[in-house]
Design a protein around this motif. Sequence first.
Motif, mmCIF file in Angstrom:
data_model
loop_
_atom_site.group_PDB
_atom_site.id
_atom_site.type_symbol
_atom_site.label_atom_id
_atom_site.label_comp_id
_atom_site.label_asym_id
_atom_site.label_seq_id
_atom_site.Cartn_x
_atom_site.Cartn_y
_atom_site.Cartn_z
ATOM 1 N N CYS A 22 -9.931 -2.816 22.644
ATOM 2 C CA CYS A 22 -10.145 -1.988 21.537
ATOM 3 C C CYS A 22 -11.770 -1.652 21.359
ATOM 4 C CB CYS A 22 -9.545 -2.872 20.413
ATOM 5 S SG CYS A 22 -9.682 -1.716 19.093
ATOM 6 N N VAL A 69 -7.249 -9.669 22.436
ATOM 7 C CA VAL A 69 -7.704 -8.252 22.627
ATOM 8 C C VAL A 69 -8.995 -8.389 22.955
ATOM 9 C CG1 VAL A 69 -8.273 -8.389 19.910
ATOM 10 C CG2 VAL A 69 -8.007 -6.144 21.514
ATOM 11 N N ASN A 100 -11.705 3.708 19.876
ATOM 12 C CA ASN A 100 -10.309 3.469 19.517
ATOM 13 C C ASN A 100 -10.264 3.568 17.904
ATOM 14 O OD1 ASN A 100 -10.202 1.483 22.031
ATOM 15 N ND2 ASN A 100 -8.933 3.326 22.005
ATOM 16 N N VAL A 174 -8.988 -3.354 14.709
ATOM 17 C CA VAL A 174 -8.103 -3.607 15.765
ATOM 18 C C VAL A 174 -6.714 -3.063 15.538
ATOM 19 C CG1 VAL A 174 -7.147 -5.180 17.273
ATOM 20 C CG2 VAL A 174 -9.614 -5.230 16.799
ATOM 21 N N ALA A 177 -6.011 0.771 15.015
ATOM 22 C CA ALA A 177 -6.012 1.164 16.402
ATOM 23 C C ALA A 177 -4.640 0.945 17.203
ATOM 24 C CB ALA A 177 -7.168 0.552 17.547
ATOM 25 N N ARG A 178 -4.094 -0.202 16.845
ATOM 26 C CA ARG A 178 -3.014 -0.665 17.371
ATOM 27 C C ARG A 178 -1.688 0.254 16.864
ATOM 28 N NH1 ARG A 178 -3.361 -7.136 17.035
ATOM 29 N NH2 ARG A 178 -4.405 -7.305 19.143
#
Length: 180
Positions: A22, A69, A100, A174, A177-178
């Motif tokens: 990420c 990650v 991201n 994160v 972004a996921r």
Amino acid sequence: FGKSRPAPCVHDRHLSSLVPECNVAILGCRGSGKSALTVKFLTKRFISEYDPNLEDTYASEEVVDQQPVLMKVMDTADQLLRGCLDVLPSSASRYLNWANAFIVVYSINNRKSFENAQLEAPVLLIGNKLDMEQYRQVTKAEGISVATKYGTLFYEVSACQDFKSVQHVFHEAVREARRE
Ligand code: GDP
Ligand code: MG
């Protein structure tokens, strides 16, 4: 940075093949505390003096919601104020194409940094220097209002106070972004 400066990210192909990556770019006015927050996240320590021209990308293996990650954090250091992205797409493309998620930082004791933060759509909007409450120029309500406008997450933190809330911000990037 002195001795506490984290090691910049080098070629870590062996790591990246093991866990999803990420890429998070930290944007915002010079002096808003991008480097302080990045280093706090990576080392749990507040280092008060940085080279303002220093731009580096750091890698850190994190576990967010029980999932590993490989986070790569680009601590940007543009000379220019935000808002020049339209004018200088080539210079901005180094992180626009790479990231991201974006964390846009302003400092609550600097209105100019807040106004500039509004010139680009953040993924996360961060009001830094919460410890400077007595010199506050930007209210929390104003931060919330801009975050609502962009539909982004918003937090106020301090790079020189507790680690957990700074870590939370980076982990939220994160999660965002996921969700993409
Ligand atoms: P950058 O240009 O956005 O990378 O900003 P820096 O991380 O270099 O920080 C700029 C200045 O603000 C430095 O003097 C830092 O020590 C100071 N600073 C950064 N974060 C905080 C914070 O949370 N609280 C206070 N009081 N000072 C901070
Ligand atoms: Mg910096």
